[in-house]
Design an enzyme around this catalytic site. Structure first.
Site, mmCIF file in Angstrom:
data_model
loop_
_atom_site.group_PDB
_atom_site.id
_atom_site.type_symbol
_atom_site.label_atom_id
_atom_site.label_comp_id
_atom_site.label_asym_id
_atom_site.label_seq_id
_atom_site.Cartn_x
_atom_site.Cartn_y
_atom_site.Cartn_z
ATOM 1 N N LYS A 9 -18.003 2.526 4.359
ATOM 2 C CA LYS A 9 -18.004 1.223 5.024
ATOM 3 C C LYS A 9 -19.276 1.063 5.879
ATOM 4 C CE LYS A 9 -12.920 0.981 5.033
ATOM 5 N NZ LYS A 9 -11.697 0.682 5.824
ATOM 6 N N TYR A 49 -10.221 -7.435 -0.018
ATOM 7 C CA TYR A 49 -9.054 -7.111 0.816
ATOM 8 C C TYR A 49 -7.994 -8.215 0.769
ATOM 9 C CZ TYR A 49 -10.710 -2.773 3.079
ATOM 10 O OH TYR A 49 -11.096 -1.478 3.357
ATOM 11 N N PHE A 57 -5.280 -8.709 11.385
ATOM 12 C CA PHE A 57 -6.634 -8.141 11.483
ATOM 13 C C PHE A 57 -7.538 -8.561 10.328
ATOM 14 C CE2 PHE A 57 -3.822 -4.910 9.544
ATOM 15 C CZ PHE A 57 -4.470 -4.685 8.332
ATOM 16 N N ARG A 85 -7.738 10.113 -0.859
ATOM 17 C CA ARG A 85 -6.939 9.706 0.308
ATOM 18 C C ARG A 85 -6.749 10.901 1.261
ATOM 19 N NH1 ARG A 85 -5.889 4.286 1.089
ATOM 20 N NH2 ARG A 85 -3.962 4.885 2.156
ATOM 21 N N THR A 91 -5.347 6.216 8.276
ATOM 22 C CA THR A 91 -6.088 4.986 8.591
ATOM 23 C C THR A 91 -6.626 5.003 10.017
ATOM 24 O OG1 THR A 91 -4.533 3.841 7.127
ATOM 25 C CG2 THR A 91 -5.934 2.462 8.528
ATOM 26 N N ARG A 102 -12.139 10.707 8.479
ATOM 27 C CA ARG A 102 -11.856 9.779 9.577
ATOM 28 C C ARG A 102 -11.716 10.506 10.910
ATOM 29 N NH1 ARG A 102 -7.949 5.863 5.927
ATOM 30 N NH2 ARG A 102 -9.518 4.281 5.394
ATOM 31 N N ASN A 112 -13.328 2.694 10.301
ATOM 32 C CA ASN A 112 -12.833 4.023 9.928
ATOM 33 C C ASN A 112 -13.584 4.634 8.739
ATOM 34 O OD1 ASN A 112 -11.755 2.458 7.925
ATOM 35 N ND2 ASN A 112 -9.611 2.873 8.408
ATOM 36 N N HIS A 115 -13.184 3.892 2.589
ATOM 37 C CA HIS A 115 -12.055 3.304 1.875
ATOM 38 C C HIS A 115 -11.757 4.130 0.642
ATOM 39 C CE1 HIS A 115 -9.598 0.497 -0.472
ATOM 40 N NE2 HIS A 115 -10.373 0.813 -1.484
ATOM 41 N N GLU A 126 -9.951 -2.657 -8.025
ATOM 42 C CA GLU A 126 -11.109 -2.435 -7.141
ATOM 43 C C GLU A 126 -12.345 -1.958 -7.917
ATOM 44 O OE1 GLU A 126 -9.570 0.157 -4.101
ATOM 45 O OE2 GLU A 126 -8.350 -1.453 -3.218
HETATM 46 P P1 ATP Z 1 -8.507 1.372 3.141
HETATM 47 O O1 ATP Z 1 -7.717 0.351 2.353
HETATM 48 O O2 ATP Z 1 -9.729 0.791 3.799
HETATM 49 O O3 ATP Z 1 -8.815 2.594 2.330
HETATM 50 P P2 ATP Z 1 -6.092 2.299 4.349
HETATM 51 O O4 ATP Z 1 -5.517 2.184 2.978
HETATM 52 O O5 ATP Z 1 -5.991 3.596 5.065
HETATM 53 O O6 ATP Z 1 -7.615 1.899 4.355
HETATM 54 P P3 ATP Z 1 -4.933 -0.283 4.923
HETATM 55 O O7 ATP Z 1 -3.587 -0.426 5.523
HETATM 56 O O8 ATP Z 1 -5.114 -0.565 3.467
HETATM 57 O O9 ATP Z 1 -5.482 1.188 5.285
HETATM 58 O O10 ATP Z 1 -5.913 -1.204 5.780
HETATM 59 C C1 ATP Z 1 -7.182 -1.571 5.257
HETATM 60 C C2 ATP Z 1 -8.196 -1.477 6.353
HETATM 61 O O11 ATP Z 1 -7.925 -2.466 7.331
HETATM 62 C C3 ATP Z 1 -8.204 -0.170 7.141
HETATM 63 O O12 ATP Z 1 -8.941 0.846 6.534
HETATM 64 C C4 ATP Z 1 -8.860 -0.605 8.422
HETATM 65 O O13 ATP Z 1 -10.282 -0.725 8.269
HETATM 66 C C5 ATP Z 1 -8.269 -1.990 8.621
HETATM 67 N N1 ATP Z 1 -7.052 -1.954 9.426
HETATM 68 C C6 ATP Z 1 -5.834 -1.466 9.061
HETATM 69 N N2 ATP Z 1 -4.938 -1.607 10.049
HETATM 70 C C7 ATP Z 1 -5.607 -2.204 11.066
HETATM 71 C C8 ATP Z 1 -5.248 -2.632 12.375
HETATM 72 N N3 ATP Z 1 -4.008 -2.476 12.845
HETATM 73 N N4 ATP Z 1 -6.215 -3.188 13.147
HETATM 74 C C9 ATP Z 1 -7.467 -3.364 12.687
HETATM 75 N N5 ATP Z 1 -7.869 -2.992 11.461
HETATM 76 C C10 ATP Z 1 -6.955 -2.418 10.659
HETATM 77 MG MG MG Z 2 -5.726 0.440 1.798
#
Ligand code: ATP
Ligand code: MG
Length: 138
Positions: A9, A49, A57, A85, A91, A102, A112, A115, A126
């Site tokens: 990212k 997304y 968010f 993962r 996350t 992370r 974070n 992805h 994706e």
């Molecule tokens: P990613 O999809 O980026 O690999 P993830 O699968 O661990 O991450 P998701 O729940 O899919 O997490 O959320 C996508 C992204 O949105 C997170 O990686 C983070 O950048 C952001 N995000 C998730 N939860 C929050 C939150 N509560 N506040 C702000 N940003 C968030």
């Molecule tokens: Mg995700």
């Protein structure tokens, strides 16, 4: 053999940990099958997304994801989706296990670093969002 999509990212590119992140994936036995540095528009980040459109968010996340270059890549290998993962960690870096990307580099639940696709269907969507079949070389 499985394919997944990963993104370093904008915060990861700014912190110069692109090589570190890719190195961790390679050391785990995964193969880099496609790789490029690109800059997402707000609209392109929103499309990527889209599953999070209803989340509070969403606006902030897509601003962040379009705030600078990202390194997008296709990784292949046995159990690639789960492997990536596991290497990424939770996350929220506060909950991420020691030794994960992370935990080591992320500043917040939003910024974070990395992805990774969370399942076979999202991986297919994706990968297709960023790469054509001809760009995936192994
Ligand atoms: P990613 O999809 O980026 O690999 P993830 O699968 O661990 O991450 P998701 O729940 O899919 O997490 O959320 C996508 C992204 O949105 C997170 O990686 C983070 O950048 C952001 N995000 C998730 N939860 C929050 C939150 N509560 N506040 C702000 N940003 C968030
Ligand atoms: Mg995700």
């Amino acid at each position: 053999m499985e394919r997944t999509l990963s993104i370093v990212k904008p915060d990861g590119v700014r912190k110069n940990v692109v090589g570190e992140v890719i190195g961790r994936f390679e050391k785990s036995g995964l193969n880099v099958a496609a790789l490029k540095l690109i800059s997402l528009s707000k609209e392109e980040a929103e499309g990527f997304y889209a599953v999070h459109k209803a989340r509070p968010f969403f606006g902030s996340l897509t601003e962040f994801m379009s705030s600078g270059p990202v390194a997008v890549m296709v990784l292949t290998g046995d159990g690639a989706i789960k492997k990536v993962r596991d290497i990424m960690g939770a996350t929220d870096p506060k909950n991420a296990a020691p030794g994960t990307i992370r935990k080591d580099f992320a500043d917040s639940i939003e910024s974070n670093i990395v992805h990774g696709s969370d399942g076979p269907d999202t991986a297919a969507f994706e990968i297709g969002y960023f790469f054509s079949a001809l760009e995936i070389l192994r």
